[in-house]
Motif scaffolding. Structure first.
Motif, mmCIF file in Angstrom:
data_model
loop_
_atom_site.group_PDB
_atom_site.id
_atom_site.type_symbol
_atom_site.label_atom_id
_atom_site.label_comp_id
_atom_site.label_asym_id
_atom_site.label_seq_id
_atom_site.Cartn_x
_atom_site.Cartn_y
_atom_site.Cartn_z
ATOM 1 N N THR A 1 0.880 -0.981 -0.122
ATOM 2 C CA THR A 1 -0.138 -0.390 0.154
ATOM 3 C C THR A 1 1.146 1.455 -0.245
ATOM 4 O O THR A 1 0.350 2.674 0.129
ATOM 5 C CB THR A 1 -1.387 0.032 1.173
ATOM 6 N N LEU A 2 2.152 1.072 0.231
ATOM 7 C CA LEU A 2 2.952 2.059 -0.146
ATOM 8 C C LEU A 2 2.853 2.850 -1.526
ATOM 9 O O LEU A 2 2.123 2.462 -2.248
ATOM 10 C CB LEU A 2 4.451 1.706 -0.147
ATOM 11 N N GLU A 3 2.695 4.336 -1.663
ATOM 12 C CA GLU A 3 2.853 4.878 -2.944
ATOM 13 C C GLU A 3 3.612 4.742 -4.434
ATOM 14 O O GLU A 3 3.190 4.122 -4.943
ATOM 15 C CB GLU A 3 3.647 6.643 -2.665
ATOM 16 N N ASN A 4 5.279 4.202 -3.538
ATOM 17 C CA ASN A 4 6.297 3.853 -4.491
ATOM 18 C C ASN A 4 6.715 2.717 -3.878
ATOM 19 O O ASN A 4 8.135 2.993 -3.599
ATOM 20 C CB ASN A 4 7.052 4.740 -5.302
ATOM 21 N N PRO A 5 6.068 1.215 -4.029
ATOM 22 C CA PRO A 5 6.892 0.046 -3.241
ATOM 23 C C PRO A 5 8.172 -0.415 -3.451
ATOM 24 O O PRO A 5 8.994 -0.577 -3.244
ATOM 25 C CB PRO A 5 5.620 -0.990 -3.199
ATOM 26 N N ALA A 6 8.371 -0.518 -4.984
ATOM 27 C CA ALA A 6 9.561 -0.377 -6.151
ATOM 28 C C ALA A 6 11.368 0.304 -4.977
ATOM 29 O O ALA A 6 11.932 -0.286 -4.761
ATOM 30 C CB ALA A 6 9.322 -0.124 -7.538
ATOM 31 N N ASP A 7 10.616 1.729 -4.884
ATOM 32 C CA ASP A 7 11.236 2.527 -4.314
ATOM 33 C C ASP A 7 12.114 2.295 -3.215
ATOM 34 O O ASP A 7 12.897 2.676 -2.689
ATOM 35 C CB ASP A 7 11.135 4.121 -4.870
ATOM 36 N N VAL A 8 10.705 2.356 -2.151
ATOM 37 C CA VAL A 8 11.111 1.973 -0.759
ATOM 38 C C VAL A 8 12.174 0.656 -0.606
ATOM 39 O O VAL A 8 13.048 0.429 -0.400
ATOM 40 C CB VAL A 8 9.463 2.327 0.156
ATOM 41 N N PHE A 9 11.244 -0.421 -1.526
ATOM 42 C CA PHE A 9 12.278 -1.564 -0.868
ATOM 43 C C PHE A 9 13.799 -1.269 -1.711
ATOM 44 O O PHE A 9 14.693 -1.552 -0.765
ATOM 45 C CB PHE A 9 11.203 -2.452 -2.108
ATOM 46 N N SER A 10 13.966 -0.811 -2.342
ATOM 47 C CA SER A 10 15.135 -0.238 -3.359
ATOM 48 C C SER A 10 15.810 0.386 -2.162
ATOM 49 O O SER A 10 17.412 0.355 -1.461
ATOM 50 C CB SER A 10 15.628 0.629 -4.170
#
Length: 170
Positions: free
Chosen positions: A105-114
């Motif tokens: 549910t994050l806005e940009n999970p790929a960015d946060v994961f990275s």
């Protein structure tokens, strides 16, 4: 990472694991930080939409600051993201486990994961619960569905608890 369909028990498993960790004679973590980006609460009366508070990198960092209350937080040049990155690398106050619940549910999970993956260092760890299968950690655990017998058992247990078991048939 704990992955699986919504409502399958990822958060429940994470909570049970954390409880078990805290009861160990020598827990591997001195600090456990729970942050959730949930967008819905599952209540006995049914699902209830809620406004997520932790949806971006800066929200995660700010939540960590609020939970950990670092002494330098009131300084004018304090940067929550830099602080959280340091927590990921060095720990919050000793070895730390950071739990990011409802990661999808994050806005940009790929960015946060990275971002998180770039900064996390042992002995610190991150536990992610998510419906997305895109975020595979060092120890991915996929939570599958229930067997028919497990589902029937759960239905029987909950319908008895609610006093409606006489209304149900096979």
């Amino acid at each position: 990472s704990l992955t699986g369909a919504g409502g399958i028990g990822k958060t429940t498993i994470a909570l049970a694991a954390i409880e078990a960790i805290t009861k160990l004679d020598q827990p591997p973590y001195d600090v456990i930080v729970w942050m959730s980006a949930r967008d819905i609460d599952l209540l006995d009366s049914g699902p209830k939409p809620v406004t997520p508070r932790v949806v971006r990198r800066r929200d995660i960092a700010q939540a960590a600051v609020e939970l950990l209350e670092p002494s330098q937080r009131s300084e004018p040049r304090f940067q929550p993201e830099a602080y959280f990155q340091d927590c990921l690398a060095r720990g919050a106050a000793g070895p730390s486990l950071f739990v990011l619940d409802n990661f999808e549910t994050l806005e940009n999970p790929a960015d946060v994961f990275s971002w998180v993956d770039t900064h996390i260092r042992l002995p610190n760890k991150v536990l992610i619960t998510t419906r997305f299968r895109d975020f595979v950690g060092d120890y991915p655990i996929e939570i599958g569905g229930m067997t028919d017998e497990e589902a029937k058992g759960l239905i029987a247990q909950q319908s008895a608890r609610l006093g409606i078991d006489s209304l149900l048939d096979s």
